[in-house]
Design an enzyme around this catalytic site. Sequence first.
Site, PDB file in Angstrom:
ATOM      1  N   LYS A  36     -36.853   4.041  37.911  1.00  0.00           N
ATOM      2  CA  LYS A  36     -36.643   2.428  37.333  1.00  0.00           C
ATOM      3  C   LYS A  36     -35.291   1.843  37.659  1.00  0.00           C
ATOM      4  CE  LYS A  36     -39.185   4.078  33.224  1.00  0.00           C
ATOM      5  NZ  LYS A  36     -40.534   4.152  33.881  1.00  0.00           N
ATOM      6  N   HIS A  80     -46.348   1.317  34.980  1.00  0.00           N
ATOM      7  CA  HIS A  80     -45.211   1.853  34.651  1.00  0.00           C
ATOM      8  C   HIS A  80     -44.115   0.966  34.714  1.00  0.00           C
ATOM      9  CE1 HIS A  80     -46.476   5.926  34.590  1.00  0.00           C
ATOM     10  NE2 HIS A  80     -47.041   5.904  36.020  1.00  0.00           N
ATOM     11  N   TYR A 132     -42.086  -4.231  32.009  1.00  0.00           N
ATOM     12  CA  TYR A 132     -43.302  -4.020  32.830  1.00  0.00           C
ATOM     13  C   TYR A 132     -43.727  -5.085  33.664  1.00  0.00           C
ATOM     14  CZ  TYR A 132     -43.798  -0.054  29.571  1.00  0.00           C
ATOM     15  OH  TYR A 132     -43.512   1.281  28.933  1.00  0.00           O
TER      16      TYR A 132
END
Length: 317
Positions: A283, A252, A244
């Site tokens: 991600k 997020h 993070y």
Amino acid sequence: MDSQPDLPIPISYVSGRYLLFSIDAVTYLRREHNICGVLIGTLPQIPQQNVFLGLPLELMPEEARLLVDKGVACIVDETKAHDSMNTLLEEDRRRYLRDLEAQGLHASRLHADRKEQQKEQALKNRINDKNANPKAKAAAGAAAQTPEDALSTPSKKDDAAVVDLFAAEDPSTPSRDASSTPTPSQNAMGITPATSYPPLSIPPSSSHLPAPVVPPSYPLFAHLHSRGYFLSPGLRFGCQYTAYPGDPLRFHSHFLVVSYDWDENIDLMDLIVGGRLGTGVKKGFLIGGAEKTLDDVESEADRVDSVRTFSLEWAGM
């Protein structure tokens, strides 16, 4: 004001786990050292215990090792530490009990002030209700009292009703005569401390356990941590860590992290699966490892400094 615990912070080693029982230590490490851990404490009678967890906080071996290497924490055998309480001096025990009694007295004063405020508010409400009733106004006539006068001189009936309403004391509080003078210990609420520190003091360095044994992924973990990332276990995303850019309560995660040895062969399908999975959950898929040196003996600091990372994203055509 945020309180800072005494350093080094003792990390309890219990049955192969690294635990923190002090809320001050938990908040300090999260605020100052980007260490989140995982809350594992539960209450048997809380049906949502799998959602709302509390202390203790469990640390990964990598997190515990990082704090030990930075000199912020030390590893303590919890069993031996509690056994040492048998040698606690009588004066230390009395000082600890006096501190708990002072906390109880403070809580009792706050409770008494709150009851007094509720009593005054109840009197005001009764007076306002009486004045708002037309029949009560007609009966009072021209000589009716104003709300301020009625508040200053309430009727005995109204006053008795309100007093009876707030006269019930805590069942645990013993009854007292009007002539008896309560002692501070009688007025003090019972305080149950949430942690055993204090009275346990920080053990001397000679009794500290060695630094935790960490997996080969520790250099990559320490490298990302030194870049300001918060790292948490990545089991739910099929990786080793999730990274993070800030506190997980505000951000997020940006990367799914997997560590490899410097000369390890990487299956191309692993890269494809990781890249597609990372892109599917918005991600990046990050891989990395520490470069091996020619020296047979190398410090962890040298390995952390030699880490290289690469990120993959799956792009559609």
